[in-house]
Write a protein that holds these residues in place. Structure first.
Motif, PDB file in Angstrom:
ATOM      1  N   GLY A  49       0.775  -1.227   0.000  1.00 37.46           N
ATOM      2  CA  GLY A  49       0.000   0.000   0.000  1.00 37.46           C
ATOM      3  C   GLY A  49       0.810   1.283   0.000  1.00 37.46           C
ATOM      4  O   GLY A  49       0.250   2.374  -0.030  1.00 37.46           O
ATOM      5  N   TRP A  50       2.136   1.182   0.051  1.00 39.94           N
ATOM      6  CA  TRP A  50       2.984   2.374  -0.008  1.00 39.94           C
ATOM      7  C   TRP A  50       2.991   2.919  -1.420  1.00 39.94           C
ATOM      8  O   TRP A  50       2.779   2.187  -2.380  1.00 39.94           O
ATOM      9  CB  TRP A  50       4.408   2.033   0.415  1.00 39.94           C
ATOM     10  N   ARG A  51       3.262   4.232  -1.549  1.00 31.29           N
ATOM     11  CA  ARG A  51       3.321   4.844  -2.864  1.00 31.29           C
ATOM     12  C   ARG A  51       4.438   5.885  -2.903  1.00 31.29           C
ATOM     13  O   ARG A  51       4.705   6.554  -1.918  1.00 31.29           O
ATOM     14  CB  ARG A  51       1.985   5.509  -3.176  1.00 31.29           C
ATOM     15  N   TYR A  58       5.361   7.491   0.704  1.00 32.82           N
ATOM     16  CA  TYR A  58       4.256   7.624   1.652  1.00 32.82           C
ATOM     17  C   TYR A  58       3.734   6.243   2.048  1.00 32.82           C
ATOM     18  O   TYR A  58       3.536   5.377   1.191  1.00 32.82           O
ATOM     19  CB  TYR A  58       3.116   8.442   1.044  1.00 32.82           C
ATOM     20  N   CYS A  59       3.493   6.073   3.349  1.00 35.81           N
ATOM     21  CA  CYS A  59       2.996   4.798   3.869  1.00 35.81           C
ATOM     22  C   CYS A  59       1.537   4.600   3.458  1.00 35.81           C
ATOM     23  O   CYS A  59       0.872   5.518   2.957  1.00 35.81           O
ATOM     24  CB  CYS A  59       3.138   4.752   5.389  1.00 35.81           C
ATOM     25  N   ALA A  60       1.028   3.420   3.694  1.00 40.08           N
ATOM     26  CA  ALA A  60      -0.336   3.071   3.299  1.00 40.08           C
ATOM     27  C   ALA A  60      -1.367   3.988   3.958  1.00 40.08           C
ATOM     28  O   ALA A  60      -2.357   4.365   3.326  1.00 40.08           O
ATOM     29  CB  ALA A  60      -0.612   1.616   3.642  1.00 40.08           C
ATOM     30  N   GLU A  61      -1.153   4.375   5.214  1.00 42.39           N
ATOM     31  CA  GLU A  61      -2.089   5.265   5.902  1.00 42.39           C
ATOM     32  C   GLU A  61      -2.129   6.632   5.239  1.00 42.39           C
ATOM     33  O   GLU A  61      -3.202   7.205   5.029  1.00 42.39           O
ATOM     34  CB  GLU A  61      -1.705   5.414   7.375  1.00 42.39           C
ATOM     35  N   MET A  66      -4.657  10.613   1.469  1.00 37.63           N
ATOM     36  CA  MET A  66      -4.549  11.390   0.225  1.00 37.63           C
ATOM     37  C   MET A  66      -5.696  11.027  -0.723  1.00 37.63           C
ATOM     38  O   MET A  66      -6.287  11.912  -1.345  1.00 37.63           O
ATOM     39  CB  MET A  66      -3.216  11.123  -0.460  1.00 37.63           C
ATOM     40  N   ASP A  67      -5.977   9.738  -0.836  1.00 39.00           N
ATOM     41  CA  ASP A  67      -7.049   9.289  -1.718  1.00 39.00           C
ATOM     42  C   ASP A  67      -8.408   9.795  -1.250  1.00 39.00           C
ATOM     43  O   ASP A  67      -9.252  10.181  -2.049  1.00 39.00           O
ATOM     44  CB  ASP A  67      -7.057   7.759  -1.825  1.00 39.00           C
TER      45      ASP A  67
END
Length: 72
Positions: A49-51, A58-61, A66-67
């Motif tokens: 889930g990182w991007r 950025y971590c998954a949280e 952001m989404d």
């Protein structure tokens, strides 16, 4: 003997200390013996889930937040 491994740090300030992939508490001895390549580490982080956006990680949280902001 010196050994090292690679982790990705979330570029967002969490206020609870560094958020990394993999998390420091999840590192095992094997992670220091068979260090992943940067591309393999990023591939695994992406699955978790990182991007990476414009050179920042950025971590998954953070990605989820952001989404949510984009969806509004």
């Amino acid at each position: 003997m010196i050994r090292s491994t690679k982790v990705i740090f979330c570029d967002e300030e969490h206020g609870i200390g560094d958020v990394t992939f993999p998390a420091f508490c999840d590192l095992d001895v094997v992670d220091f013996i068979r260090t992943p390549t940067v591309s393999a580490l990023r591939r695994e982080a992406r699955k978790a889930g990182w991007r990476r956006i414009k050179g920042s990680d950025y971590c998954a949280e953070c990605v989820e937040l952001m989404d949510e902001r984009k969806a509004k």
